[in-house]
Design an enzyme around this catalytic site. Sequence first.
Site, PDB file in Angstrom:
ATOM      1  N   ASP A   1      49.027 -59.313   1.151  1.00  0.00           N
ATOM      2  CA  ASP A   1      50.211 -58.797   1.829  1.00  0.00           C
ATOM      3  C   ASP A   1      50.047 -59.135   3.309  1.00  0.00           C
ATOM      4  O   ASP A   1      49.313 -58.469   4.033  1.00  0.00           O
ATOM      5  CB  ASP A   1      50.287 -57.278   1.593  1.00  0.00           C
ATOM      6  CG  ASP A   1      51.405 -56.612   2.392  1.00  0.00           C
ATOM      7  OD1 ASP A   1      51.914 -57.233   3.337  1.00  0.00           O
ATOM      8  OD2 ASP A   1      51.727 -55.448   2.084  1.00  0.00           O
TER       9      ASP A   1
ATOM     10  N   PHE B   1      49.149 -50.063   3.315  1.00  0.00           N
ATOM     11  CA  PHE B   1      50.584 -49.769   3.340  1.00  0.00           C
ATOM     12  C   PHE B   1      51.319 -50.977   2.783  1.00  0.00           C
ATOM     13  O   PHE B   1      51.161 -52.089   3.275  1.00  0.00           O
ATOM     14  CB  PHE B   1      51.072 -49.453   4.762  1.00  0.00           C
ATOM     15  CG  PHE B   1      52.508 -48.992   4.760  1.00  0.00           C
ATOM     16  CD1 PHE B   1      52.823 -47.670   4.458  1.00  0.00           C
ATOM     17  CD2 PHE B   1      53.550 -49.881   4.998  1.00  0.00           C
ATOM     18  CE1 PHE B   1      54.147 -47.243   4.416  1.00  0.00           C
ATOM     19  CE2 PHE B   1      54.882 -49.462   4.960  1.00  0.00           C
ATOM     20  CZ  PHE B   1      55.178 -48.135   4.668  1.00  0.00           C
TER      21      PHE B   1
ATOM     22  N   LYS C   1      58.672 -58.997   8.270  1.00  0.00           N
ATOM     23  CA  LYS C   1      58.520 -58.711   9.705  1.00  0.00           C
ATOM     24  C   LYS C   1      58.767 -59.923  10.609  1.00  0.00           C
ATOM     25  O   LYS C   1      59.894 -60.284  10.838  1.00  0.00           O
ATOM     26  CB  LYS C   1      57.140 -58.101   9.940  1.00  0.00           C
ATOM     27  CG  LYS C   1      57.059 -56.658   9.420  1.00  0.00           C
ATOM     28  CD  LYS C   1      55.856 -55.934   9.966  1.00  0.00           C
ATOM     29  CE  LYS C   1      55.691 -54.532   9.428  1.00  0.00           C
ATOM     30  NZ  LYS C   1      56.533 -53.529  10.066  1.00  0.00           N
TER      31      LYS C   1
HETATM   32  C1  LIG Z   1      51.473 -54.628   5.360  1.00  0.00           C
HETATM   33  C2  LIG Z   1      52.863 -54.145   5.114  1.00  0.00           C
HETATM   34  N1  LIG Z   1      53.400 -54.307   3.909  1.00  0.00           N
HETATM   35  C3  LIG Z   1      54.662 -53.918   3.637  1.00  0.00           C
HETATM   36  C4  LIG Z   1      55.427 -53.282   4.595  1.00  0.00           C
HETATM   37  C5  LIG Z   1      56.823 -52.836   4.270  1.00  0.00           C
HETATM   38  O1  LIG Z   1      57.738 -53.658   4.910  1.00  0.00           O
HETATM   39  P1  LIG Z   1      59.268 -53.195   5.057  1.00  0.00           P
HETATM   40  O2  LIG Z   1      59.302 -52.014   5.948  1.00  0.00           O
HETATM   41  O3  LIG Z   1      59.959 -54.415   5.626  1.00  0.00           O
HETATM   42  O4  LIG Z   1      59.745 -52.889   3.671  1.00  0.00           O
HETATM   43  C6  LIG Z   1      54.885 -53.071   5.870  1.00  0.00           C
HETATM   44  C7  LIG Z   1      55.659 -52.359   6.903  1.00  0.00           C
HETATM   45  O5  LIG Z   1      55.141 -51.814   7.845  1.00  0.00           O
HETATM   46  C8  LIG Z   1      53.573 -53.510   6.134  1.00  0.00           C
HETATM   47  O6  LIG Z   1      53.013 -53.327   7.342  1.00  0.00           O
END
Ligand SMILES: Cc1ncc(COP(=O)(O)O)c(C=O)c1O
Length: 397
Positions: free
Chosen positions: A222, A137, A251
């Site tokens: 990520d 994700f 986050k």
């Molecule tokens: C690993 C990862 N990358 C990217 C995101 C996307 O982040 P945002 O919701 O702040 O755009 C998330 C959100 O859950 C995530 O867990």
Amino acid sequence: MSQNNWQELEQKLFLRTVNRVPLTLVRGRGSLVWDEQGREYLDFVGGWAVNSLGHCPPVVVEALEKQAKTLIQASNQFYTIPQIELAQLLVENSCLDRIFFCNSGAEANEGAVKLARRYGKLRLNGAYEVITTYSSFHGRTLAMTAATGQSKFHEPYMPLPDGFVNVEYNDVEALKQATSEQTCAVMLEPIQGEGGVNIPGNDYLKKVQNWCREKGILFILDEIQTGVGRTGTLFAYEQYHVEPDIMTLAKGLGGGVPIGALLAKEGVSLFSPGEHGSTFGGNPLVCAAAHAALKYIIDNDIPGKVKQIGNYFMSRLESLKQQFDFITEVRGRGLLIALEFDQEIAERLILACLDRGLLVNKVKPNTLRFMPPLIITEREVDKAIGILETTLMSLRA
Ligand SMILES: Cc1ncc(COP(=O)(O)O)c(C=O)c1O
């Protein structure tokens, strides 16, 4: 206005993007939140792994109050001090050299992919493809929807932007086979969060890094969910003895306020002025809060404490697994933990735990996920385990 009215109004006013739990939160402190009736809940959702220091942590509140009276927004046309201080703290405590600030995780990943494409254009004869993994994700923008290796997110929006190839997670051979002249980068989560708290084999990331080095392509991590202490080290890459060329954060970085960051090694930092930007990114208000949160996390060895309390929590969950044969697995690192069942009972469990004063998250129909504040205590873990135990017993009855 009564609780029901707020929830009715929401139904009327909002695009239907989320099925909310029937609870209206009005206040939070530490690991606790309260609803309109003053009922208290122990929060093991943590704003989806955002409230690293709990709700309204005094260091963040103080920094916000002070900064709000000083300078809130200035634009990146000018130098502002809080963003430079935050950048310095991040660079000093990571293996990366340069930073770009934005406002969310998806934006940080967009920036990472744009930077990888610049690298591809300037160093790899125009290579532009980024390999990502199934069950990953990476966010909700169109490009990050394409990067996210889950077809349920793709289908509503086809056709998606070009340039992403999805392969099996934890499978280096699949990644090798997908690599071509067009590949400029591999982008992975060190542990897949939204995909179900999927933990790769111990040598997976190292092998991926070695492959990237061999091919001269970029290794992007990520760490939006795993970063800033969540897994028991400041960044999860430390546990796998690798160093990404690019890392993204969001986050937990802000201690509750919205901020994203893209960090890169010097040799990869190829943006020229005007090639990327953000109006709100790195504004003094959020950077002051994030600096206060990150400094607290580092100065108080919160990652070390997360490791300890995470192990304790996992061991208590393991005991529940012994007790309830429909629990199939406990997995996690630090305070990113999943509890999997042999039946699709996660939704029922969320509501039953809510009734008993515990907030938990469903990551899959058969899996709960726990992302409590990094400052939870053994007593709070014991309380959560007690509520889970009673709830599971009631399901069995
Ligand atoms: C690993 C990862 N990358 C990217 C995101 C996307 O982040 P945002 O919701 O702040 O755009 C998330 C959100 O859950 C995530 O867990």
